[in-house]
Design a protein around this motif. Structure first.
Motif, PDB file in Angstrom:
ATOM      1  N   LYS A 193     -25.324 -11.861   2.119  1.00 51.54           N
ATOM      2  CA  LYS A 193     -25.156 -10.932   0.999  1.00 51.54           C
ATOM      3  C   LYS A 193     -26.078  -9.733   1.215  1.00 51.54           C
ATOM      4  CE  LYS A 193     -23.764 -14.290  -2.524  1.00 51.54           C
ATOM      5  NZ  LYS A 193     -24.039 -14.833  -3.870  1.00 51.54           N
ATOM      6  N   GLU A 194     -25.553  -8.557   0.931  1.00 53.30           N
ATOM      7  CA  GLU A 194     -26.341  -7.340   1.113  1.00 53.30           C
ATOM      8  C   GLU A 194     -27.611  -7.369   0.267  1.00 53.30           C
ATOM      9  OE1 GLU A 194     -25.686  -2.482   0.998  1.00 53.30           O
ATOM     10  OE2 GLU A 194     -23.950  -3.841   0.954  1.00 53.30           O
ATOM     11  N   ALA A 195     -27.538  -8.022  -0.887  1.00 50.93           N
ATOM     12  CA  ALA A 195     -28.708  -8.117  -1.762  1.00 50.93           C
ATOM     13  C   ALA A 195     -29.827  -8.923  -1.112  1.00 50.93           C
ATOM     14  CB  ALA A 195     -28.311  -8.757  -3.088  1.00 50.93           C
ATOM     15  N   VAL A 196     -29.477  -9.819  -0.181  1.00 49.87           N
ATOM     16  CA  VAL A 196     -30.471 -10.652   0.517  1.00 49.87           C
ATOM     17  C   VAL A 196     -30.958  -9.978   1.797  1.00 49.87           C
ATOM     18  CG1 VAL A 196     -30.828 -12.838   1.740  1.00 49.87           C
ATOM     19  CG2 VAL A 196     -29.597 -12.813  -0.435  1.00 49.87           C
ATOM     20  N   THR A 197     -30.028  -9.429   2.568  1.00 52.20           N
ATOM     21  CA  THR A 197     -30.388  -8.877   3.878  1.00 52.20           C
ATOM     22  C   THR A 197     -30.813  -7.415   3.812  1.00 52.20           C
ATOM     23  OG1 THR A 197     -28.138  -8.122   4.388  1.00 52.20           O
ATOM     24  CG2 THR A 197     -28.700 -10.406   4.966  1.00 52.20           C
ATOM     25  N   GLY A 198     -30.355  -6.693   2.791  1.00 52.60           N
ATOM     26  CA  GLY A 198     -30.579  -5.257   2.732  1.00 52.60           C
ATOM     27  C   GLY A 198     -29.704  -4.495   3.703  1.00 52.60           C
ATOM     28  N   MET A 199     -28.694  -5.163   4.215  1.00 51.46           N
ATOM     29  CA  MET A 199     -27.814  -4.574   5.212  1.00 51.46           C
ATOM     30  C   MET A 199     -26.363  -4.870   4.857  1.00 51.46           C
ATOM     31  SD  MET A 199     -29.988  -5.919   8.520  1.00 51.46           S
ATOM     32  CE  MET A 199     -29.234  -4.848   9.732  1.00 51.46           C
ATOM     33  N   LYS A 200     -25.469  -4.060   5.378  1.00 49.13           N
ATOM     34  CA  LYS A 200     -24.043  -4.292   5.203  1.00 49.13           C
ATOM     35  C   LYS A 200     -23.659  -5.613   5.849  1.00 49.13           C
ATOM     36  CE  LYS A 200     -19.599  -3.269   4.523  1.00 49.13           C
ATOM     37  NZ  LYS A 200     -19.001  -3.242   3.163  1.00 49.13           N
ATOM     38  N   ILE A 201     -22.879  -6.440   5.174  1.00 49.85           N
ATOM     39  CA  ILE A 201     -22.470  -7.699   5.785  1.00 49.85           C
ATOM     40  C   ILE A 201     -21.411  -7.444   6.853  1.00 49.85           C
ATOM     41  CG2 ILE A 201     -23.056  -9.068   3.750  1.00 49.85           C
ATOM     42  CD1 ILE A 201     -20.039  -9.303   3.193  1.00 49.85           C
ATOM     43  N   VAL A 202     -21.397  -8.329   7.856  1.00 46.89           N
ATOM     44  CA  VAL A 202     -20.493  -8.162   8.998  1.00 46.89           C
ATOM     45  C   VAL A 202     -19.782  -9.473   9.280  1.00 46.89           C
ATOM     46  CG1 VAL A 202     -21.895  -6.341  10.051  1.00 46.89           C
ATOM     47  CG2 VAL A 202     -22.332  -8.736  10.642  1.00 46.89           C
ATOM     48  N   GLY A 203     -18.655  -9.367   9.946  1.00 41.89           N
ATOM     49  CA  GLY A 203     -17.900 -10.553  10.316  1.00 41.89           C
ATOM     50  C   GLY A 203     -16.926 -10.258  11.435  1.00 41.89           C
ATOM     51  N   PRO A 204     -16.182 -11.276  11.859  1.00 40.80           N
ATOM     52  CA  PRO A 204     -15.201 -11.064  12.921  1.00 40.80           C
ATOM     53  C   PRO A 204     -14.173  -9.996  12.538  1.00 40.80           C
ATOM     54  CG  PRO A 204     -15.473 -13.396  12.451  1.00 40.80           C
ATOM     55  CD  PRO A 204     -16.190 -12.664  11.371  1.00 40.80           C
ATOM     56  N   SER A 205     -13.794  -9.985  11.247  1.00 42.93           N
ATOM     57  CA  SER A 205     -12.804  -9.052  10.735  1.00 42.93           C
ATOM     58  C   SER A 205     -13.205  -8.612   9.330  1.00 42.93           C
ATOM     59  CB  SER A 205     -11.415  -9.708  10.698  1.00 42.93           C
ATOM     60  OG  SER A 205     -11.043 -10.212  11.973  1.00 42.93           O
TER      61      SER A 205
END
Length: 331
Positions: A109-121
């Motif tokens: 979650k962006e709220a946890v990482t401070g970053m945009k979430i990413v994935g395979p698609s």
């Protein structure tokens, strides 16, 4: 009796077949550092050495892949010193230990990482309804993640653990690549099963190069999504064969996007239907978890040849003396 028998197959020799599987404690420091609470927890669970193998809870390999607050970190070299204390504590108590490494992918979650979430698609998590659409990983970003897995594994070895476990289950990044529910890519990392498992083979290769030939590599495999259009056991049987060829020394079988619980399956060791099929495809040891709370259930799975190792999670979490009572009753 089976649970108290030594495991002499493979690179990691164990005095019995009982494993404490990875269970997140949320006891680490704010940045994922090992706290006294973490050391105290594993000290309590490993006292007496009744558990043959303890798998340390999933630890994030990079900030982008952090799953939750107070999750353990293996993302920086500075983590090694305190991790040595953890490994030493467990070893002094008489158990062996490996550490699980992970990237959460779209389960972050962006709220946890401070970053945009990413994935395979650019597909939202099928088991969550927060409408957080991830950015599809580029090839270069995939290479960075593979390198992060390798560096994390090297830290695990440097910290004195007995092996490393790559996490590909429970809806995290590597299982997202395996599952057609979340992998809609049309390049070499998507499409058929050969493409969807490609990142695994590249991670295994990179980890092996980082830790050397003699250091055990485990892989936790979510062998079925239990969802329409998702990963099937037939997919996983083919993948398991390739993972063994690539250098994996043990497979830890669990569920996929269903997580560690499957609605409608209540029999102890419910994932043993999966491990039994995986065992037909590989020669390396296979571990299974899934609601096992009684020694009799563990003995039955081992006696029937459905697994080589038994993971007992919640029962040990609730009762730190479970392993001692189990092993004592077997004698």
């Amino acid at each position: 009796m089976y649970l108290d028998k030594e495991l002499t197959q493979g690179k990691l020799q164990l005095k019995n077949r009982l494993v404490m599987p990875p269970m997140a404690t949320a006891k680490s420091g704010a940045k994922g550092e090992i706290s006294e609470a973490v050391i105290d927890y594993y000290n309590e669970k490993s006292k007496g050495g009744y558990i043959g193998l303890i798998v340390i809870e999933h630890s994030f390999i990079m900030q982008q892949g952090k799953a939750s607050p107070n999750q353990l970190s293996i993302a920086e070299d500075g983590a090694v010193e305190k991790l040595k204390q953890l490994a030493d504590t467990i070893h002094k108590n008489g158990s062996k230990t490996v550490m699980q490494i992970n990237h959460a992918g779209i389960a972050a979650k962006e709220a946890v990482t401070g970053m945009k979430i990413v994935g395979p698609s650019a597909v939202e998590h099928p088991a969550r309804n927060d409408n957080e659409i991830p950015k599809e990983l580029s090839r270069d970003e995939i290479k960075e993640i593979i390198e992060a897995f390798a560096k994390a594994a090297a830290r695990v070895k440097k910290a004195g653990f007995d092996g490393v476990e790559i996490h590909s289950a429970h809806g995290y990044l590597l299982s997202q690549f395996l599952s057609p529910l979340t992998n809609k890519r049309t390049d070499e990392y998507g499409g058929d099963m050969q493409g969807r498992r490609r990142i695994h083979l590249e991670v295994i290769k990179a980890v092996r190069e980082a830790v050397g030939e003699d250091f055990p590599i485990f892989l936790r495999l979510g062998a079925s999504d239990y969802k329409d259009g998702g990963l099937t056991i037939e997919d996983s049987k083919a993948a398991a064969y390739e993972f063994e060829k690539a250098g994996v020394d043990m497979l830890d079988i669990s569920g996929g996007f269903c997580g560690y619980l499957v609605p409608g399956l209540t029999e102890q060791g419910y994932f043993s239907v999966l491990s039994q099929e995986i065992k037909k495809q590989v020669k390396i040891p296979v571990m299974v978890t899934g609601g096992i709370t009684e020694v009799e259930a563990a003995e039955k799975i081992l006696a029937e040849g459905k697994a080589d190792l038994i993971g007992v999670g919640r029962a040990i979490y609730k009762d730190s003396s479970w392993a001692e009572k189990a092993m004592t009753n077997l004698k």
